[in-house]
Design an enzyme around this catalytic site. Sequence first.
Site, PDB file in Angstrom:
ATOM      1  CG  HIS A 108      66.794 -18.610 107.955  1.00 29.23           C
ATOM      2  ND1 HIS A 108      66.048 -18.508 109.104  1.00 29.23           N
ATOM      3  CD2 HIS A 108      67.498 -17.455 107.907  1.00 29.23           C
ATOM      4  CE1 HIS A 108      66.281 -17.362 109.708  1.00 29.23           C
ATOM      5  NE2 HIS A 108      67.164 -16.692 109.001  1.00 29.23           N
TER       6      HIS A 108
ATOM      7  CE  LYS B   8      61.144 -16.628 107.455  1.00 34.36           C
ATOM      8  NZ  LYS B   8      62.545 -16.799 107.824  1.00 34.36           N
TER       9      LYS B   8
ATOM     10  CE1 TYR C 164      65.577 -15.677 113.972  1.00 34.79           C
ATOM     11  CE2 TYR C 164      66.112 -13.359 113.797  1.00 34.79           C
ATOM     12  CZ  TYR C 164      66.054 -14.619 113.240  1.00 34.79           C
ATOM     13  OH  TYR C 164      66.471 -14.818 111.948  1.00 34.79           O
TER      14      TYR C 164
ATOM     15  CB  THR D 197      62.251 -17.192 113.041  1.00 32.97           C
ATOM     16  OG1 THR D 197      61.588 -16.268 112.179  1.00 32.97           O
ATOM     17  CG2 THR D 197      63.323 -17.937 112.258  1.00 32.97           C
TER      18      THR D 197
ATOM     19  CB  SER E  30      63.787  -8.863 111.023  1.00 29.16           C
ATOM     20  OG  SER E  30      64.763  -9.393 111.896  1.00 29.16           O
TER      21      SER E  30
HETATM   22  C1  LIG Z   1      70.119 -10.726 104.869  1.00 20.10           C
HETATM   23  C2  LIG Z   1      69.062 -11.644 105.402  1.00 20.10           C
HETATM   24  C3  LIG Z   1      68.582 -11.447 106.679  1.00 20.10           C
HETATM   25  C4  LIG Z   1      67.596 -12.295 107.199  1.00 20.10           C
HETATM   26  N1  LIG Z   1      67.093 -12.049 108.436  1.00 20.10           N
HETATM   27  C5  LIG Z   1      66.086 -12.822 108.913  1.00 20.10           C
HETATM   28  C6  LIG Z   1      65.478 -12.517 110.154  1.00 20.10           C
HETATM   29  O1  LIG Z   1      65.845 -11.564 110.830  1.00 20.10           O
HETATM   30  N2  LIG Z   1      64.473 -13.326 110.576  1.00 20.10           N
HETATM   31  C7  LIG Z   1      64.033 -14.404 109.842  1.00 20.10           C
HETATM   32  O2  LIG Z   1      63.116 -15.104 110.276  1.00 20.10           O
HETATM   33  N3  LIG Z   1      64.579 -14.690 108.657  1.00 20.10           N
HETATM   34  C8  LIG Z   1      65.581 -13.918 108.170  1.00 20.10           C
HETATM   35  N4  LIG Z   1      66.103 -14.195 106.937  1.00 20.10           N
HETATM   36  C9  LIG Z   1      65.535 -15.290 106.118  1.00 20.10           C
HETATM   37  C10 LIG Z   1      64.369 -14.766 105.259  1.00 20.10           C
HETATM   38  O3  LIG Z   1      63.281 -14.394 106.050  1.00 20.10           O
HETATM   39  C11 LIG Z   1      63.889 -15.804 104.260  1.00 20.10           C
HETATM   40  O4  LIG Z   1      63.578 -16.997 104.940  1.00 20.10           O
HETATM   41  C12 LIG Z   1      64.875 -16.084 103.136  1.00 20.10           C
HETATM   42  O5  LIG Z   1      65.650 -14.960 102.831  1.00 20.10           O
HETATM   43  C13 LIG Z   1      64.094 -16.529 101.919  1.00 20.10           C
HETATM   44  O6  LIG Z   1      64.921 -16.892 100.899  1.00 20.10           O
HETATM   45  P1  LIG Z   1      65.257 -15.929  99.637  1.00 20.10           P
HETATM   46  O7  LIG Z   1      66.161 -14.864 100.158  1.00 20.10           O
HETATM   47  O8  LIG Z   1      65.953 -16.883  98.742  1.00 20.10           O
HETATM   48  O9  LIG Z   1      63.981 -15.385  99.067  1.00 20.10           O
HETATM   49  C14 LIG Z   1      67.101 -13.371 106.408  1.00 20.10           C
HETATM   50  C15 LIG Z   1      67.598 -13.555 105.115  1.00 20.10           C
HETATM   51  C16 LIG Z   1      68.560 -12.707 104.609  1.00 20.10           C
HETATM   52  C17 LIG Z   1      69.044 -12.924 103.200  1.00 20.10           C
END
Ligand SMILES: Cc1cc2nc3c(=O)[nH]c(=O)nc-3n(C[C@H](O)[C@H](O)[C@H](O)COP(=O)(O)O)c2cc1C
Length: 362
Positions: A257, A233, A130, A156, A108
């Site tokens: 997400h 994404k 981002y 993203t 990330s």
């Molecule tokens: C704590 C947390 C932080 C996240 N940070 C980002 C991020 O920085 N960039 C991003 O594209 N998605 C981020 N996501 C989304 C994840 O990449 C992903 O799409 C999502 O967690 C998938 O679902 P799942 O947690 O049910 O497996 C984040 C998700 C969580 C739970």
Amino acid sequence: MTGPAPVSLDDFEARAQSVLPPEVWDFIAGGSGSELTLRANRQALDSVAVYPRVLGSTLRGTEASLLGTSGSMPIAVAPMAYQRLVHPAGEVAMAEAACQAGIPLMFSALSSCAIEEVARTGATIWFQLYWLQHRPKLEQLIGRAEAAGSTALVVTLDVPIMGRRLRDVRNQFALPADVVAANLTDGAASRAHLASAGESAIAAHTSELLGPSLTWPDLEWLRSRTDLPLAVKGILDPRDAARAVGIGADAVVVSNHGGRQLDGAPASITALAAVVAEVGQQCQVLLDSGIRSGTDVLRALALGASGVLIGRPLLWALAVDGAAGAAQALSLLSTELRESLILAGCADVAAARDLRTDLRSW
Ligand SMILES: Cc1cc2nc3c(=O)[nH]c(=O)nc-3n(C[C@H](O)[C@H](O)[C@H](O)COP(=O)(O)O)c2cc1C
């Protein structure tokens, strides 16, 4: 780790809840709004029935190539911000686990460890961008990702602003002083550290950083700016998938997400088939949001995905036992996937795409 060894990813979740501060737990577990989409991700995955084949083939292996990277299974670690919230070694430990499992790590832009330090683990890194408002900073970040050896970029697209996550608002969630956006602020404190009534400091910081007016020409600019494979994404509508592929995206990640952005958006698994029908001949389609077992991976493959990303379960495992915990979670997943493929009568990962599915309420 004390106590009996976890036998499923859900076991890590229960343990993580007992070791994490409640507000950190909420930040990770929570979704936006009434968490309708968060719940829908699980409900929709649970409703997919897969028809196994018999007397066919013996499984040769679970290997898969995603975005030009060969891996031990069709799985990558989802990009997740601020992993030092759950373990002091943060993204470095997560990268060690990914490396051991032989799968790529999406890193990330809001990571709490420096990309160079994470690259030293030897993991395959896909840098997740981002869209920073400040274009020179964005360019600098792309250059830094390339120089550190990222083998793909992921942009993203579903965060023009951060979804309203009520748990964080209620908790007035802010980052602790020792967790920073290590690749953006060079270790300095930011708006994300300033707790204030009635808001999430992380949401305020993210809105300050990101440009809500990202456009298709911006994506064209990004495509022309790098030769690395590019994934987009946060796609749910096939029209957006087609447009991104027209611009030269090499992969589409169908994602809501993890239910953290538009509450009321469909479950990712529900949106998958239409995106595959639209662009599946031209590029790889990956999926995330709610994947919790090898059976879930099989479901996504059967509905046309080339692979999946795993999010929260790996943070739970990292919280429970650092790199060893995350590696153990990935090893469990690998075993489950192998068993699911054997039980479904598949010779390899590609064969899972020929399996029949239907939807049921059981
Ligand atoms: C704590 C947390 C932080 C996240 N940070 C980002 C991020 O920085 N960039 C991003 O594209 N998605 C981020 N996501 C989304 C994840 O990449 C992903 O799409 C999502 O967690 C998938 O679902 P799942 O947690 O049910 O497996 C984040 C998700 C969580 C739970």
